[in-house]
Design a protein around this motif. Structure first.
Motif, PDB file in Angstrom:
ATOM      1  N   PRO A 110      18.656  10.624 -11.845  1.00 34.57           N
ATOM      2  CA  PRO A 110      17.464  11.405 -11.484  1.00 34.57           C
ATOM      3  C   PRO A 110      16.215  10.975 -12.249  1.00 34.57           C
ATOM      4  CG  PRO A 110      19.313  12.868 -11.844  1.00 34.57           C
ATOM      5  CD  PRO A 110      19.746  11.503 -12.278  1.00 34.57           C
ATOM      6  N   GLY A 111      16.354  10.702 -13.535  1.00 38.90           N
ATOM      7  CA  GLY A 111      15.193  10.300 -14.332  1.00 38.90           C
ATOM      8  C   GLY A 111      14.636   8.951 -13.907  1.00 38.90           C
ATOM      9  N   GLY A 126      -0.323   4.429 -14.554  1.00 33.62           N
ATOM     10  CA  GLY A 126      -0.333   4.681 -15.997  1.00 33.62           C
ATOM     11  C   GLY A 126      -0.927   6.036 -16.328  1.00 33.62           C
ATOM     12  N   GLU A 127      -2.038   6.369 -15.696  1.00 33.86           N
ATOM     13  CA  GLU A 127      -2.671   7.680 -15.922  1.00 33.86           C
ATOM     14  C   GLU A 127      -1.793   8.804 -15.381  1.00 33.86           C
ATOM     15  OE1 GLU A 127      -6.316  10.038 -13.833  1.00 33.86           O
ATOM     16  OE2 GLU A 127      -6.685   7.953 -14.386  1.00 33.86           O
ATOM     17  N   PHE A 128      -1.211   8.575 -14.221  1.00 33.33           N
ATOM     18  CA  PHE A 128      -0.355   9.592 -13.607  1.00 33.33           C
ATOM     19  C   PHE A 128       0.887   9.848 -14.463  1.00 33.33           C
ATOM     20  CE2 PHE A 128       2.697  11.200 -10.497  1.00 33.33           C
ATOM     21  CZ  PHE A 128       1.941  12.195  -9.896  1.00 33.33           C
ATOM     22  N   LEU A 129       1.473   8.766 -14.991  1.00 30.53           N
ATOM     23  CA  LEU A 129       2.666   8.920 -15.830  1.00 30.53           C
ATOM     24  C   LEU A 129       2.356   9.612 -17.152  1.00 30.53           C
ATOM     25  CD1 LEU A 129       4.587   5.596 -15.281  1.00 30.53           C
ATOM     26  CD2 LEU A 129       5.410   7.889 -14.815  1.00 30.53           C
ATOM     27  N   SER A 130       1.160   9.400 -17.672  1.00 29.07           N
ATOM     28  CA  SER A 130       0.819  10.056 -18.934  1.00 29.07           C
ATOM     29  C   SER A 130       0.782  11.576 -18.774  1.00 29.07           C
ATOM     30  CB  SER A 130      -0.508   9.535 -19.478  1.00 29.07           C
ATOM     31  OG  SER A 130      -1.564   9.912 -18.621  1.00 29.07           O
ATOM     32  N   ARG A 131       0.420  12.042 -17.582  1.00 26.39           N
ATOM     33  CA  ARG A 131       0.407  13.491 -17.339  1.00 26.39           C
ATOM     34  C   ARG A 131       1.807  14.046 -17.133  1.00 26.39           C
ATOM     35  NH1 ARG A 131      -3.417  14.458 -12.508  1.00 26.39           N
ATOM     36  NH2 ARG A 131      -2.990  12.285 -12.097  1.00 26.39           N
ATOM     37  N   TRP A 132       2.736  13.243 -16.602  1.00 29.04           N
ATOM     38  CA  TRP A 132       4.075  13.702 -16.277  1.00 29.04           C
ATOM     39  C   TRP A 132       5.129  13.166 -17.248  1.00 29.04           C
ATOM     40  CZ3 TRP A 132       5.068  17.323 -12.679  1.00 29.04           C
ATOM     41  CH2 TRP A 132       4.060  17.612 -11.783  1.00 29.04           C
ATOM     42  N   ARG A 133       4.715  12.593 -18.347  1.00 27.36           N
ATOM     43  CA  ARG A 133       5.648  11.982 -19.296  1.00 27.36           C
ATOM     44  C   ARG A 133       6.676  12.983 -19.810  1.00 27.36           C
ATOM     45  NH1 ARG A 133       2.535   8.786 -23.168  1.00 27.36           N
ATOM     46  NH2 ARG A 133       2.580   7.385 -21.415  1.00 27.36           N
ATOM     47  N   THR A 134       6.254  14.200 -20.104  1.00 29.72           N
ATOM     48  CA  THR A 134       7.171  15.203 -20.637  1.00 29.72           C
ATOM     49  C   THR A 134       8.287  15.511 -19.645  1.00 29.72           C
ATOM     50  OG1 THR A 134       5.311  16.173 -21.816  1.00 29.72           O
ATOM     51  CG2 THR A 134       7.282  17.514 -21.646  1.00 29.72           C
ATOM     52  N   VAL A 136       9.403  13.550 -17.169  1.00 28.62           N
ATOM     53  CA  VAL A 136      10.291  12.389 -17.012  1.00 28.62           C
ATOM     54  C   VAL A 136      11.246  12.271 -18.199  1.00 28.62           C
ATOM     55  CG1 VAL A 136      10.358   9.878 -16.854  1.00 28.62           C
ATOM     56  CG2 VAL A 136       8.661  11.146 -15.544  1.00 28.62           C
ATOM     57  N   VAL A 137      10.747  12.460 -19.410  1.00 29.19           N
ATOM     58  CA  VAL A 137      11.606  12.395 -20.588  1.00 29.19           C
ATOM     59  C   VAL A 137      12.623  13.537 -20.568  1.00 29.19           C
ATOM     60  CG1 VAL A 137      11.621  12.629 -23.107  1.00 29.19           C
ATOM     61  CG2 VAL A 137       9.931  11.165 -21.991  1.00 29.19           C
ATOM     62  N   ALA A 138      12.205  14.729 -20.132  1.00 27.22           N
ATOM     63  CA  ALA A 138      13.136  15.858 -20.061  1.00 27.22           C
ATOM     64  C   ALA A 138      14.249  15.591 -19.050  1.00 27.22           C
ATOM     65  CB  ALA A 138      12.390  17.131 -19.702  1.00 27.22           C
ATOM     66  N   VAL A 139      13.906  14.990 -17.920  1.00 26.71           N
ATOM     67  CA  VAL A 139      14.917  14.687 -16.907  1.00 26.71           C
ATOM     68  C   VAL A 139      15.894  13.627 -17.416  1.00 26.71           C
ATOM     69  CG1 VAL A 139      15.250  13.689 -14.604  1.00 26.71           C
ATOM     70  CG2 VAL A 139      13.535  15.446 -14.950  1.00 26.71           C
ATOM     71  N   LEU A 140      15.392  12.686 -18.195  1.00 27.52           N
ATOM     72  CA  LEU A 140      16.265  11.655 -18.746  1.00 27.52           C
ATOM     73  C   LEU A 140      17.156  12.172 -19.862  1.00 27.52           C
ATOM     74  CD1 LEU A 140      13.953   8.531 -18.828  1.00 27.52           C
ATOM     75  CD2 LEU A 140      16.084   8.752 -17.583  1.00 27.52           C
ATOM     76  N   VAL A 141      16.648  13.118 -20.657  1.00 25.79           N
ATOM     77  CA  VAL A 141      17.378  13.572 -21.839  1.00 25.79           C
ATOM     78  C   VAL A 141      18.307  14.746 -21.539  1.00 25.79           C
ATOM     79  CG1 VAL A 141      17.102  14.600 -24.131  1.00 25.79           C
ATOM     80  CG2 VAL A 141      15.630  12.732 -23.416  1.00 25.79           C
ATOM     81  N   ILE A 142      17.826  15.718 -20.739  1.00 23.18           N
ATOM     82  CA  ILE A 142      18.617  16.904 -20.445  1.00 23.18           C
ATOM     83  C   ILE A 142      19.572  16.567 -19.306  1.00 23.18           C
ATOM     84  CG2 ILE A 142      18.554  19.310 -19.681  1.00 23.18           C
ATOM     85  CD1 ILE A 142      15.710  19.434 -20.870  1.00 23.18           C
ATOM     86  N   PRO A 143      20.852  16.759 -19.509  1.00 21.36           N
ATOM     87  CA  PRO A 143      21.792  16.430 -18.424  1.00 21.36           C
ATOM     88  C   PRO A 143      21.610  17.374 -17.246  1.00 21.36           C
ATOM     89  CG  PRO A 143      22.968  17.220 -20.371  1.00 21.36           C
ATOM     90  CD  PRO A 143      21.517  17.226 -20.708  1.00 21.36           C
TER      91      PRO A 143
END
Length: 144
Positions: A110-111, A126-134, A136-143
């Motif tokens: 999913p991440g 790059g600008e769009f990802l900076s707003r949604w970085r949290t 994306v990282v949460a989806v990658l880290v939280i199972p």
């Protein structure tokens, strides 16, 4: 009176009436080998598609979307390969182990696909990802 479909003489002329036939039932088809072949073919196709997605473009034109797409395809290929290993396993402990590895690989899907969808077809990724970085990282880290 008994059901006429249940009665059959021992290997006589009326054996065709019963769907089981005369004698012991035929062995079940080996679905394990068929599914194993299909899973290995899916793994090979995913691996090939992931490599083509990266190698098609010259190195200077590869974007993060290309890398995310290739990583997603490689993860799907890895999932199919691990499913094939689970299908080939005979011991219950080995099957459980391979399914645990499969779930680990699937947890990254999913991440990676979310990251790809944020990068693909955006001029300002790059600008769009900076707003949604949290997220994306949460989806990658939280199972899931």
């Amino acid at each position: 009176m008994e059901n006429a479909l249940d009665w059959q003489p021992a290997c006589g002329l009326l054996a065709f009436v019963n769907t089981v036939g005369c004698g012991p039932p035929p062995p079940a088809p080996d679905m394990n080998s068929n599914s194993l072949i299909a899973l290995l073919a899916a793994a090979a196709a995913g691996l090939l598609a992931g490599l083509v997605a990266i190698m098609k473009r010259p190195p200077e034109r590869r974007t993060t979307a290309h890398w995310a797409f290739a990583l997603g395809l490689l993860l799907l290929a890895g999932e199919s390969a691990v499913n094939a290993l689970a299908a080939a396993a005979t011991l219950p402990a080995a099957i459980v182990t391979w399914h645990a590895v499969r779930m680990l690989v699937e947890s990254f899907l999913p991440g990676v696909w979310l990251y790809f969808s944020f990068c693909y077809a955006r001029g300002n990724s790059g600008e769009f990802l900076s707003r949604w970085r949290t997220l994306v990282v949460a989806v990658l880290v939280i199972p899931p």
